[in-house]
Design an enzyme around this catalytic site. Sequence first.
Site, PDB file in Angstrom:
ATOM      1  N   TYR A   1      -1.686  -0.536  10.717  1.00  0.00           N
ATOM      2  CA  TYR A   1      -1.734  -0.866   9.250  1.00  0.00           C
ATOM      3  C   TYR A   1      -0.429  -0.695   8.411  1.00  0.00           C
ATOM      4  CZ  TYR A   1      -3.824  -1.115   4.522  1.00  0.00           C
ATOM      5  OH  TYR A   1      -4.026  -1.763   3.316  1.00  0.00           O
TER       6      TYR A   1
ATOM      7  N   SER B   1       0.708  -1.207  -0.056  1.00  0.00           N
ATOM      8  CA  SER B   1      -0.099  -0.157  -0.013  1.00  0.00           C
ATOM      9  C   SER B   1       0.787   1.151   0.153  1.00  0.00           C
ATOM     10  CB  SER B   1      -1.038  -0.095   1.262  1.00  0.00           C
ATOM     11  OG  SER B   1      -1.458   1.390   1.440  1.00  0.00           O
TER      12      SER B   1
END
Length: 309
Positions: A190, A177
């Site tokens: 995350y 990501s």
Amino acid sequence: MASNLKFAKELITFLGKSVIALLETLIFTFIPRPRKNVAGEIVLITGAGRGLGRLLALRFAHLGSVLVLWDINKEGNEETCRMAREAGATRVYAYTCDCSQKEEIYRVAEQVKKEVGDVSILINNAGVVTGSDFLNCPDDLMEKSLDVNFKAHLWTYKCFLPAMIANDHGHLVCISSSAGLVGVNKLADYCASKFAACGFAESVFTETIVQKLKGIKTTIVCPFFINTGMFEGCSTVRPFLLPILEPEYVVEKIVDAILKEKVYLYVPRFLYFVMVLKSILPVKIALLLSDFMGIFNIMDGFVCKNKKH
């Protein structure tokens, strides 16, 4: 004297190889890279029950690959299996697997080896997000983020990389990501998991280079936020530079990168510029840029917790 000559020789070799690499990059900027054929390749996709995983499965179905689908959601995974068959896949295998559990990954991997064969393209796509201030984030959800988004990559590599090395043929795909490149407010766990996934994939890629494993390819994917429902409620203040991405577009880019054997894929392309700026700008200016881009507040509208890719 001898050491100076050795240094000069190594420097000339480095410069020569660098020029060749730059020329190759320039050539393929104007001439499309050839795409490899993945028909008959055994492609394992984690998190295949919805979102990116499902769309990736459908694209590889069109390309004639043998599909191995993993997801914790049996119903969603079986629906992807059905859709893949309708899309033209002749061999599709769906396995229920909780990617947060190492022993379950090992168990299901052995089952895949016996029932399907050696996986040649491994796509680590499964992921979860909490989306909360660090101190308000429950311990169990932080552990889940690390287990699914990062540690599962360790265990799947251990399961399937040995056969790739033995066959001198394989492709390791890490779906990370932009949050694995730049820290994001309310995404501490995350970001930690995605930074770890990037670093791990890059490290193993380096090992394959040092060990001259030319048949093992790596692709590391770092997209901005995607409209899969995982980041529902999030918005961007600079959509012309960092738009919320449509999953179909991202999947097209991912598959293209795999077929062209690209090592890095950042989507949108503006992320390459962001990384350059992060490397050269003073911290205060970089923080001002992040604020200007709306990165500080992108999670303000986030409405649900513990979502999956």
